[in-house]
Design a protein around this motif. Sequence first.
Motif, PDB file in Angstrom:
ATOM      1  N   GLY A 105       1.561   8.547  19.293  1.00  0.00           N
ATOM      2  CA  GLY A 105       2.500   9.481  19.900  1.00  0.00           C
ATOM      3  C   GLY A 105       3.933   9.039  19.659  1.00  0.00           C
ATOM      4  N   SER A 106       4.825   9.575  20.455  1.00  0.00           N
ATOM      5  CA  SER A 106       6.252   9.296  20.274  1.00  0.00           C
ATOM      6  C   SER A 106       6.607   7.884  20.736  1.00  0.00           C
ATOM      7  N   TYR A 107       7.407   7.208  19.935  1.00  0.00           N
ATOM      8  CA  TYR A 107       7.939   5.889  20.289  1.00  0.00           C
ATOM      9  C   TYR A 107       9.462   6.046  20.311  1.00  0.00           C
ATOM     10  N   THR A 108      10.048   5.994  21.513  1.00  0.00           N
ATOM     11  CA  THR A 108      11.473   6.262  21.682  1.00  0.00           C
ATOM     12  C   THR A 108      12.203   4.990  22.104  1.00  0.00           C
ATOM     13  N   ALA A 109      13.156   4.586  21.299  1.00  0.00           N
ATOM     14  CA  ALA A 109      14.024   3.456  21.646  1.00  0.00           C
ATOM     15  C   ALA A 109      15.298   4.001  22.282  1.00  0.00           C
ATOM     16  N   TYR A 110      15.812   3.258  23.255  1.00  0.00           N
ATOM     17  CA  TYR A 110      17.013   3.669  23.982  1.00  0.00           C
ATOM     18  C   TYR A 110      18.105   2.621  23.789  1.00  0.00           C
ATOM     19  N   THR A 111      19.313   3.078  23.472  1.00  0.00           N
ATOM     20  CA  THR A 111      20.436   2.168  23.268  1.00  0.00           C
ATOM     21  C   THR A 111      21.608   2.588  24.141  1.00  0.00           C
ATOM     22  N   TRP A 112      22.192   1.604  24.796  1.00  0.00           N
ATOM     23  CA  TRP A 112      23.440   1.828  25.534  1.00  0.00           C
ATOM     24  C   TRP A 112      24.574   1.234  24.712  1.00  0.00           C
ATOM     25  N   LEU A 113      25.447   2.103  24.232  1.00  0.00           N
ATOM     26  CA  LEU A 113      26.620   1.697  23.455  1.00  0.00           C
ATOM     27  C   LEU A 113      27.778   1.524  24.414  1.00  0.00           C
ATOM     28  N   LEU A 114      28.469   0.406  24.337  1.00  0.00           N
ATOM     29  CA  LEU A 114      29.494   0.129  25.332  1.00  0.00           C
ATOM     30  C   LEU A 114      30.639  -0.708  24.757  1.00  0.00           C
ATOM     31  N   ASP A 115      31.562  -1.047  25.632  1.00  0.00           N
ATOM     32  CA  ASP A 115      32.722  -1.890  25.326  1.00  0.00           C
ATOM     33  C   ASP A 115      33.689  -1.243  24.343  1.00  0.00           C
ATOM     34  N   CYS A 116      33.905   0.052  24.523  1.00  0.00           N
ATOM     35  CA  CYS A 116      35.066   0.719  23.921  1.00  0.00           C
ATOM     36  C   CYS A 116      36.073   0.875  25.056  1.00  0.00           C
ATOM     37  N   TRP A 117      37.104   0.040  25.052  1.00  0.00           N
ATOM     38  CA  TRP A 117      38.006  -0.051  26.196  1.00  0.00           C
ATOM     39  C   TRP A 117      39.286   0.739  25.978  1.00  0.00           C
ATOM     40  N   THR A 118      39.721   1.409  27.056  1.00  0.00           N
ATOM     41  CA  THR A 118      40.981   2.147  27.081  1.00  0.00           C
ATOM     42  C   THR A 118      41.734   1.750  28.345  1.00  0.00           C
ATOM     43  N   PRO A 119      43.004   2.124  28.472  1.00  0.00           N
ATOM     44  CA  PRO A 119      43.708   1.842  29.732  1.00  0.00           C
ATOM     45  C   PRO A 119      43.059   2.509  30.934  1.00  0.00           C
ATOM     46  N   ALA A 120      42.321   3.596  30.706  1.00  0.00           N
ATOM     47  CA  ALA A 120      41.676   4.326  31.800  1.00  0.00           C
ATOM     48  C   ALA A 120      40.242   3.880  32.033  1.00  0.00           C
ATOM     49  N   GLY A 121      39.798   2.810  31.382  1.00  0.00           N
ATOM     50  CA  GLY A 121      38.448   2.313  31.595  1.00  0.00           C
ATOM     51  C   GLY A 121      37.647   2.253  30.310  1.00  0.00           C
ATOM     52  N   MET A 122      36.352   2.021  30.470  1.00  0.00           N
ATOM     53  CA  MET A 122      35.465   1.813  29.325  1.00  0.00           C
ATOM     54  C   MET A 122      34.767   3.114  28.942  1.00  0.00           C
ATOM     55  N   LEU A 123      34.696   3.365  27.631  1.00  0.00           N
ATOM     56  CA  LEU A 123      33.885   4.452  27.110  1.00  0.00           C
ATOM     57  C   LEU A 123      32.515   3.900  26.726  1.00  0.00           C
ATOM     58  N   SER A 124      31.479   4.686  26.971  1.00  0.00           N
ATOM     59  CA  SER A 124      30.118   4.257  26.647  1.00  0.00           C
ATOM     60  C   SER A 124      29.266   5.485  26.395  1.00  0.00           C
ATOM     61  N   MET A 125      28.119   5.263  25.765  1.00  0.00           N
ATOM     62  CA  MET A 125      27.220   6.379  25.449  1.00  0.00           C
ATOM     63  C   MET A 125      25.767   5.959  25.582  1.00  0.00           C
ATOM     64  N   ASN A 126      24.938   6.917  25.984  1.00  0.00           N
ATOM     65  CA  ASN A 126      23.489   6.752  25.950  1.00  0.00           C
ATOM     66  C   ASN A 126      22.960   7.356  24.650  1.00  0.00           C
ATOM     67  N   LEU A 127      22.176   6.579  23.921  1.00  0.00           N
ATOM     68  CA  LEU A 127      21.643   7.027  22.632  1.00  0.00           C
ATOM     69  C   LEU A 127      20.129   6.829  22.589  1.00  0.00           C
TER      70      LEU A 127
END
Length: 597
Positions: free
Chosen positions: A555-577
């Motif tokens: 069946g399906s094998y799904t890997a999950y990645t959290w992309l992080l540590d893109c920093w701005t003056p207003a905080g951190m940008l991140s994404m769920n992939l």
Amino acid sequence: MKRILSLLLSVSLCLGLCMTAHAAGDPNIDTGGGGLGNGSAGNIWYGDSGVRVTIIEVESKRAVTTPVDYIKPPEYLLAWNKSNIAHFGKVSKVQYNAGAGLNPTVGSYSYVIPTQELPKIIATNSGTGSIAAIKSYFCDEQILRGICSDTGFNYDTLVSGEYKLIIEPLSAFLYNGTPYVMTATEAALYDQQVSGRLRSYMGSLTHKNLPLALFLETPDLGYPAWGGSRSTHASNSDIISSLGIGIVRFTEITEWEEPSEFDYEYRVDTDVITSVEVSGGQSDPDNPVSVEFIIQGTTYTVSNVYYPEGDSQLAWVKWHTPSEPCICTIRVNTRGGGWAQSTITANIVDLDGNDPPNPVADDRNDSFTASPVPVNSETTTASWGIWSPWWHENWVWVPVWEKCWHSSWVDTSYTDADGNTVSDGYWDDWYHWVDNGYWEDQGWWEFDYNGYSASLTADMKITPDDLSPSATAVSLKSGYGIQEEVTARVTTDQSSAVTAAQNAVTYFPEFGYKDYWRLLDCTVSGKRSAMTFKDNPYSTYNRPTHFTPIWYPDGSYTAYTWLLDCWTPAGMLSMNLTDSLTVSGNLWEEWHIAPNH
């Protein structure tokens, strides 16, 4: 323990407010505000308006319904031509904080007048709203069922514990002769767009009574409890981050989760940005404010931090974290008339070292059931700005009146009796006033707000290891390895204030997306970055691969990645992939044992 018990008791008291025969929910709401002063022609608020209500899924912190505006309309709102009302659509604070832009619209404004009249929400000269009445109203089962009906949401689902209500105070008023309807968050965002002019005309409403109408008693959904003034004007940044919001939740709290003692959490060996909000008085080139960040023995100075009176400005520094985990205390000093948070505590952690164990050929997991893919905090856009002062000339004539003296000889000669001329006379002194003034520039500092933003986009791709003999582009047999590549791009109009996305962590379904993970290796750095698995020490050929377990079901094998540590003056940008492959069969099917002839 005493602290925890006292907090539990306060929560129980809050819950007790809702335990009537027809009540549900636990309100996390408080209120403030004060007198409004007088309006001016074309800039008038006539009275209370209403609230915007949005249903939020707790786990993802995302809106699951279109917000609805409930209005307690004064006569003027009913009389306004709806085609002339300016507004920003139906967007919640959560959506704005997640990166939604301000989209001005004229006309087609819709609202609901509830059958059961709203309590007073926004403070006026006659007093503030009753927090008890507000809590009771939004805990009432009949009201909640009405909200579900208006939003098309199931009531039993709402109160299941997986959803919360976001309640935002909403005001209708005239600004420059145009009717507007907006929440506190929209007012702050709009004020940034018009360089502070909304605040200058309507500040007592838009920057005091409206945002202070509702705020949180305890942290929730990533929003802090408000600990600032409840009776003075708030800055745009405080409104956007902390004010103009109440939350109703639907499960009883059984234990208190201590708030984090850290202001930031960073990763080791990473470029980061630390920022503070500077406010107090007015900072301009005649009276500048500077900020010192003292980090790990190094002093970083940010000069010329400018902002108008009553507002604020972010000041930030970009620096690189140590290579070992630690708790870093950052001291902040302000010079000039402003002030900021004086101490920042950062927890610097290492995500490496939790790699999955060595898979073996006889591994089994007969009780395995698939877990849902997790969702971490995600912010893909951020905005901030810089106040730029400019001198507004106002040349004024300064009079300096002085006497201008004149002297003239008055001849009074005469002839005496003998016929001789007798010379005589006197000096006659007289004056007139002369203005010897000068032109003086009695101007003042004006401020323009220059907004900046950053956005993060990324893609994740998992593929079978090249050495898997029977794999296709989208499938493989269990027991073989997979490889991964994450590509990320940061787009910004102020590159000096933004870092690349520098870390990515991948979790796997065989571990229920917990306990073990792989920290990816950055192979390309910069505003465009690429990351892959590190070389696996259990790989015979030292490949950058992750081995699927031999027992993993088809069946399906799904890997999950959290992309992080893109920093701005207003905080951190991140994404769920996420990305998936199909498992079909296992590697034993590739093996054949036969006698050696």
